[in-house]
Design an enzyme around this catalytic site. Structure first.
Site, PDB file in Angstrom:
ATOM      1  N   SER A   1      -2.175   5.514  -4.280  1.00 15.80           N
ATOM      2  CA  SER A   1      -2.178   4.983  -2.893  1.00 15.80           C
ATOM      3  C   SER A   1      -0.126   5.296  -2.617  1.00 15.80           C
ATOM      4  CB  SER A   1      -2.253   3.641  -1.857  1.00 15.80           C
ATOM      5  OG  SER A   1      -2.156   3.612  -0.949  1.00 15.80           O
TER       6      SER A   1
ATOM      7  N   TYR B   1      -1.283  -5.267   0.091  1.00 15.15           N
ATOM      8  CA  TYR B   1      -2.002  -3.599  -0.664  1.00 15.15           C
ATOM      9  C   TYR B   1      -0.977  -3.024  -1.551  1.00 15.15           C
ATOM     10  CZ  TYR B   1      -4.197   0.502  -0.293  1.00 15.15           C
ATOM     11  OH  TYR B   1      -4.420   1.476  -0.582  1.00 15.15           O
TER      12      TYR B   1
END
Length: 254
Positions: free
Chosen positions: A140, A153
């Site tokens: 990501s 995250y």
């Protein structure tokens, strides 16, 4: 007399997190490109439907369980070797500041993102090192920078990226490519819904006013493109954002 070379066998890929979103889109595109594909996720009914629609095969597994990963590898390899692993399974939980972050949710994100990819990679790496092949890690833009409310995250995705980067150094000179794809804002059916525990209003707000967030098929195209480069070409890291997103925190909204 004309001699026609026998057609080469299709390449074979395992795609994790294949029941929805980027994983599902990747299975569909690889099949359209005539790959043999094994799809894995936890939801059997979704995998069965995907297989019926695309002709892929599937094995249900929970990648947070070492026993399940061992079983997955045994079942997949029983039908032949694998040429590519797409470590796509993962996801975010919550958007709390560090001061209030749930240790349980942080632990789950580390399991689902970093350790799931590690387990799957370890299970299939011996065959890849012997025959040659590819390891794709879907990280990501969170693996490259941070943002308020994203630390859990971000930490998990940084860990996954470092696994890939370290593995590339450790395998240099061997016939294994290690590829990282780092998507930015991708509007999928479940990512933000899962992050916000089913709160549809908070999930919609993530993409509110953004003209054209990425969709799962955009990332699937990137994955397949990297896998179909000539074997001597390694795409180390590919960051993919919508034009409206300049960073994790700078986004054009109407």
């Amino acid at each position: 007399m004309n001699h026609t070379a026998a057609p080469s066998a299709p390449r074979r890929a395992l795609v994790t997190g294949a029941s929805t979103g980027i994983g599902e889109a990747t299975v569909r595109l690889l099949r359209a490109h005539h790959w043999d594909v094994v799809a894995t996720a936890r939801r059997t009914e979704r995998l069965a439907a995907l297989a019926e629609q695309t002709g892929c095969t599937w094995v249900a597994a929970d990648l947070q369980s070492q026993a399940d990963v061992d079983r997955l590898a045994a079942e997949v390899l029983a039908d032949g070797p694998v040429d590519a692993i797409v470590n796509n399974a993962g996801g975010a939980l919550g958007a709390d500041p560090v001061a209030d972050g749930s240790v349980e949710e942080w632990s789950t994100m580390y399991e689902r993102n970093a350790l799931a990819a590690l387990r799957v990679t370890q299970a299939f790496l011996p065959g890849l090192r012997q025959r040659g092949g590819d390891l794709v890690f879907l990280t990501s833009t969170a693996a490259h920078d941070t943002y308020p409310g994203g630390a859990g995250y971000v930490a998990a995705k940084h860990a996954e990226r470092v696994i890939a980067n370290t593995l590339r150094l450790e395998l240099v000179g061997e016939p294994v490519r290690v590829i990282e794809i780092a998507p930015g804002m991708v509007a999928t059916a479940e990512f933000s819904m899962n992050r916000f525990h089913g709160d549809s209003e908070r999930a919609k707000a993530v993409y509110a006013g953004v003209a054209e967030p990425l969709v799962a098929e955009d990332i699937a195209e990137c994955i397949v493109w990297t896998l179909e480069r000539p074997a001597h070409v390694n795409i180390d890291s590919l960051i993919v954002r919508p034009r409206a997103q300049a960073s994790n925190t700078v986004v054009a909204r109407s």
